[in-house]
Write a protein that holds these residues in place. Structure first.
Motif, PDB file in Angstrom:
ATOM      1  N   PRO A   1     -18.562  45.750 -50.788  1.00 39.11           N
ATOM      2  CA  PRO A   1     -17.391  45.056 -52.014  1.00 39.11           C
ATOM      3  C   PRO A   1     -17.116  46.177 -52.266  1.00 39.11           C
ATOM      4  CG  PRO A   1     -19.470  44.835 -52.873  1.00 39.11           C
ATOM      5  CD  PRO A   1     -19.595  45.341 -51.050  1.00 39.11           C
ATOM      6  N   PHE A   2     -17.305  47.353 -51.986  1.00 37.44           N
ATOM      7  CA  PHE A   2     -16.158  48.966 -52.202  1.00 37.44           C
ATOM      8  C   PHE A   2     -16.321  49.423 -50.885  1.00 37.44           C
ATOM      9  CE2 PHE A   2     -19.471  47.898 -55.658  1.00 37.44           C
ATOM     10  CZ  PHE A   2     -18.694  47.663 -56.574  1.00 37.44           C
ATOM     11  N   GLU A   3     -14.446  50.649 -51.210  1.00 36.36           N
ATOM     12  CA  GLU A   3     -14.027  50.835 -50.201  1.00 36.36           C
ATOM     13  C   GLU A   3     -14.605  52.306 -50.812  1.00 36.36           C
ATOM     14  OE1 GLU A   3      -9.938  52.125 -48.334  1.00 36.36           O
ATOM     15  OE2 GLU A   3      -9.812  50.630 -50.468  1.00 36.36           O
ATOM     16  N   MET A   4     -14.484  53.290 -49.916  1.00 29.16           N
ATOM     17  CA  MET A   4     -15.542  54.283 -49.462  1.00 29.16           C
ATOM     18  C   MET A   4     -14.412  55.682 -49.043  1.00 29.16           C
ATOM     19  SD  MET A   4     -19.475  53.334 -49.918  1.00 29.16           S
ATOM     20  CE  MET A   4     -19.537  52.709 -48.023  1.00 29.16           C
ATOM     21  N   ARG A   5     -14.284  56.726 -49.388  1.00 29.40           N
ATOM     22  CA  ARG A   5     -13.914  57.711 -49.458  1.00 29.40           C
ATOM     23  C   ARG A   5     -14.709  59.278 -49.242  1.00 29.40           C
ATOM     24  NH1 ARG A   5      -8.470  56.529 -47.280  1.00 29.40           N
ATOM     25  NH2 ARG A   5      -8.839  53.584 -46.553  1.00 29.40           N
TER      26      ARG A   5
ATOM     27  N   ALA B   1     -10.802  39.211 -50.200  1.00 31.90           N
ATOM     28  CA  ALA B   1     -11.672  39.075 -51.139  1.00 31.90           C
ATOM     29  C   ALA B   1     -12.836  37.843 -51.597  1.00 31.90           C
ATOM     30  CB  ALA B   1     -10.357  37.731 -51.162  1.00 31.90           C
ATOM     31  N   SER B   2     -13.394  37.908 -50.137  1.00 25.13           N
ATOM     32  CA  SER B   2     -14.792  36.823 -49.467  1.00 25.13           C
ATOM     33  C   SER B   2     -15.534  37.695 -50.365  1.00 25.13           C
ATOM     34  CB  SER B   2     -14.898  36.438 -48.456  1.00 25.13           C
ATOM     35  OG  SER B   2     -14.363  35.536 -48.632  1.00 25.13           O
ATOM     36  N   LEU B   3     -15.588  39.285 -49.921  1.00 24.19           N
ATOM     37  CA  LEU B   3     -16.797  40.393 -50.542  1.00 24.19           C
ATOM     38  C   LEU B   3     -17.139  40.095 -52.429  1.00 24.19           C
ATOM     39  CD1 LEU B   3     -16.013  42.800 -47.289  1.00 24.19           C
ATOM     40  CD2 LEU B   3     -18.318  41.431 -48.019  1.00 24.19           C
ATOM     41  N   ILE B   4     -15.712  40.742 -52.503  1.00 18.54           N
ATOM     42  CA  ILE B   4     -15.434  40.335 -54.542  1.00 18.54           C
ATOM     43  C   ILE B   4     -16.184  39.407 -54.558  1.00 18.54           C
ATOM     44  CG2 ILE B   4     -14.214  40.839 -55.574  1.00 18.54           C
ATOM     45  CD1 ILE B   4     -15.122  43.960 -54.668  1.00 18.54           C
ATOM     46  N   ALA B   5     -15.831  38.244 -54.286  1.00 17.04           N
ATOM     47  CA  ALA B   5     -16.169  37.513 -54.999  1.00 17.04           C
ATOM     48  C   ALA B   5     -17.847  37.098 -54.621  1.00 17.04           C
ATOM     49  CB  ALA B   5     -15.358  35.502 -53.794  1.00 17.04           C
ATOM     50  N   ALA B   6     -18.353  36.985 -53.880  1.00 17.11           N
ATOM     51  CA  ALA B   6     -19.782  37.028 -53.265  1.00 17.11           C
ATOM     52  C   ALA B   6     -20.487  38.129 -54.448  1.00 17.11           C
ATOM     53  CB  ALA B   6     -19.922  37.908 -51.890  1.00 17.11           C
TER      54      ALA B   6
ATOM     55  N   TRP C   1     -14.539  59.052 -52.937  1.00 17.33           N
ATOM     56  CA  TRP C   1     -13.246  58.041 -54.321  1.00 17.33           C
ATOM     57  C   TRP C   1     -14.378  56.458 -53.611  1.00 17.33           C
ATOM     58  CZ3 TRP C   1      -9.471  59.516 -57.374  1.00 17.33           C
ATOM     59  CH2 TRP C   1      -9.202  60.234 -57.093  1.00 17.33           C
ATOM     60  N   LEU C   2     -14.707  55.599 -54.436  1.00 17.46           N
ATOM     61  CA  LEU C   2     -14.978  54.461 -54.791  1.00 17.46           C
ATOM     62  C   LEU C   2     -13.452  53.611 -55.219  1.00 17.46           C
ATOM     63  CD1 LEU C   2     -18.250  54.778 -55.650  1.00 17.46           C
ATOM     64  CD2 LEU C   2     -17.687  54.065 -53.436  1.00 17.46           C
ATOM     65  N   ARG C   3     -13.471  52.231 -54.660  1.00 16.81           N
ATOM     66  CA  ARG C   3     -12.712  51.506 -55.506  1.00 16.81           C
ATOM     67  C   ARG C   3     -12.764  49.550 -54.583  1.00 16.81           C
ATOM     68  NH1 ARG C   3      -6.322  50.683 -53.052  1.00 16.81           N
ATOM     69  NH2 ARG C   3      -6.835  50.862 -51.411  1.00 16.81           N
ATOM     70  N   ALA C   4     -13.182  48.892 -55.538  1.00 15.14           N
ATOM     71  CA  ALA C   4     -13.305  47.732 -54.852  1.00 15.14           C
ATOM     72  C   ALA C   4     -12.659  47.188 -54.047  1.00 15.14           C
ATOM     73  CB  ALA C   4     -13.612  46.355 -56.061  1.00 15.14           C
ATOM     74  N   VAL C   5     -13.075  46.505 -52.759  1.00 14.27           N
ATOM     75  CA  VAL C   5     -11.879  46.185 -52.239  1.00 14.27           C
ATOM     76  C   VAL C   5     -11.336  45.028 -52.090  1.00 14.27           C
ATOM     77  CG1 VAL C   5     -13.349  46.965 -50.151  1.00 14.27           C
ATOM     78  CG2 VAL C   5     -13.805  44.283 -50.816  1.00 14.27           C
ATOM     79  N   ALA C   6     -10.985  44.403 -53.230  1.00 17.56           N
ATOM     80  CA  ALA C   6     -10.067  43.007 -53.584  1.00 17.56           C
ATOM     81  C   ALA C   6     -10.060  43.110 -54.662  1.00 17.56           C
ATOM     82  CB  ALA C   6     -10.680  41.638 -53.389  1.00 17.56           C
ATOM     83  N   PRO C   7      -8.931  42.680 -55.848  1.00 17.10           N
ATOM     84  CA  PRO C   7      -8.758  42.764 -57.470  1.00 17.10           C
ATOM     85  C   PRO C   7      -9.751  41.770 -57.758  1.00 17.10           C
ATOM     86  CG  PRO C   7      -6.709  41.862 -56.269  1.00 17.10           C
ATOM     87  CD  PRO C   7      -7.754  42.355 -54.845  1.00 17.10           C
ATOM     88  N   VAL C   8     -10.515  42.704 -58.419  1.00 18.34           N
ATOM     89  CA  VAL C   8     -11.646  41.835 -59.284  1.00 18.34           C
ATOM     90  C   VAL C   8     -11.425  40.888 -60.534  1.00 18.34           C
ATOM     91  CG1 VAL C   8     -13.588  42.854 -60.905  1.00 18.34           C
ATOM     92  CG2 VAL C   8     -13.115  44.017 -58.943  1.00 18.34           C
ATOM     93  N   GLY C   9      -9.880  40.671 -61.026  1.00 17.57           N
ATOM     94  CA  GLY C   9      -9.712  40.323 -62.885  1.00 17.57           C
ATOM     95  C   GLY C   9      -9.787  41.171 -63.514  1.00 17.57           C
TER      96      GLY C   9
END
Length: 295
Positions: A166-170, A11-16, A190-198
């Motif tokens: 802020p992004f998870e990578m596989r 959550a802190s990574l996405i907030a940043a 594969w990529l996605r944000a590590v927490a909900p973005v809104g």
């Protein structure tokens, strides 16, 4: 903020990242983009592209959605300073708006960007098929691989390389940056944000613009057994183009496929496509970058 103090919880990574992309209006069509608190050295190109897109979006009617951008990098950015963005409203037609953005630091332009926005409308539709690849759950977490590999790196990269992002990578396939082996000029990640973005679609587009500068340049170096970790290489993005085809969420898995059909003269050309997990093509990318071998 030192690398050891970087917030590691999702959550802190996405907030940043959200705060980093929240440009401040300082006058009519003039904006200030914040610097990355824990940044070291040169500004990541995706940050400048994303902040410039946000500035252009602020200067465009909200019913018009960004569908393409074209950017040229002119000078490296300084991570210890904010970036100033000047927007020019070049055109407002019946369906399309065009905005031009110049990013400045220390009184000099570091990036120029043109973006086009369109009112939503129906139309003829087709798309390329997503390649068949293993799902992200069957692939190793890229950050775990980086943390395991980091002790083998020079002091310059030892702390930066495994830093939480802020992004998870596989990644699908090989990791030439670990082995130095020559590999085909193509990648699938594969990529996605590590927490909900809104739920703000403009923020998802800005984060995708940020994400789109990842992995491209490395694709053109794979056939030569080198990477940006190699001290013999001088690398930098030269230009970047992004087409946004459809709606998406960056906090859902996206497959980023890249290929490099050509390299020469110290430059590498790269293409990319981004698919949702259910196979929708939501963006296309093209980039040329500097891949110069130091003598």
């Amino acid at each position: 903020m030192a690398d050891t103090e970087t917030p590691a919880d999702p959550a802190s990574l996405i907030a940043a990242l959200t705060a980093l992309l929240d440009v401040e209006r300082i006058d009519t069509d003039l904006y200030r983009g914040p610097q990355k608190p824990d940044g070291v050295g040169r500004v990541f190109g995706g940050q400048v592209i994303a902040q410039a897109l946000v500035a252009a979006t602020h200067a465009t009617p909200p019913e018009r959605v960004a569908h393409s951008l074209h950017a040229y990098f002119m000078r490296p950015g300084d991570e210890e300073q904010p970036i100033i963005y000047r927007v020019r409203r070049d055109h407002d037609g019946g369906s399309f708006s065009t905005r031009r953005v110049i990013a400045f630091q220390h009184g000099q332009p570091i990036l120029s960007l043109a973006a086009s926005f369109q009112k939503r409308e129906p139309g003829l539709a087709h798309q390329a098929e997503m390649p068949a690849v293993p799902p992200p759950e069957e692939l190793p977490d890229e950050m775990e691989l980086r943390r395991a590999f980091a002790p083998r790196l020079s002091e310059k990269w030892r702390l930066i390389f495994p830093r939480a992002r802020p992004f998870e990578m596989r990644s699908v396939g090989g990791h030439g940056w670990m082995t130095g082996e020559k590999e085909p000029p193509a990648q699938q990640i594969w990529l996605r944000a590590v927490a909900p973005v809104g739920d703000d679609p403009a923020l998802h587009r800005a984060m995708l613009a940020y994400m789109s500068d990842m992995f491209l340049l490395g694709t053109s170096m794979r056939p030569h057994g080198v990477s940006w970790l190699d001290a013999s290489m001088q690398t930098a993005s030269l230009d970047h183009a992004l087409w946004l085809h459809d709606d998406f969420r960056v906090d859902d898995w996206l497959l980023y496929t890249t290929d490099s059909p050509w390299a020469g003269g110290g430059r590498g050309f790269n293409r990319g496509a981004l698919f949702t997990r259910d196979g929708r093509l939501i963006a296309s990318v093209a980039q040329e970058g500097l891949i110069r071998q130091r003598s």
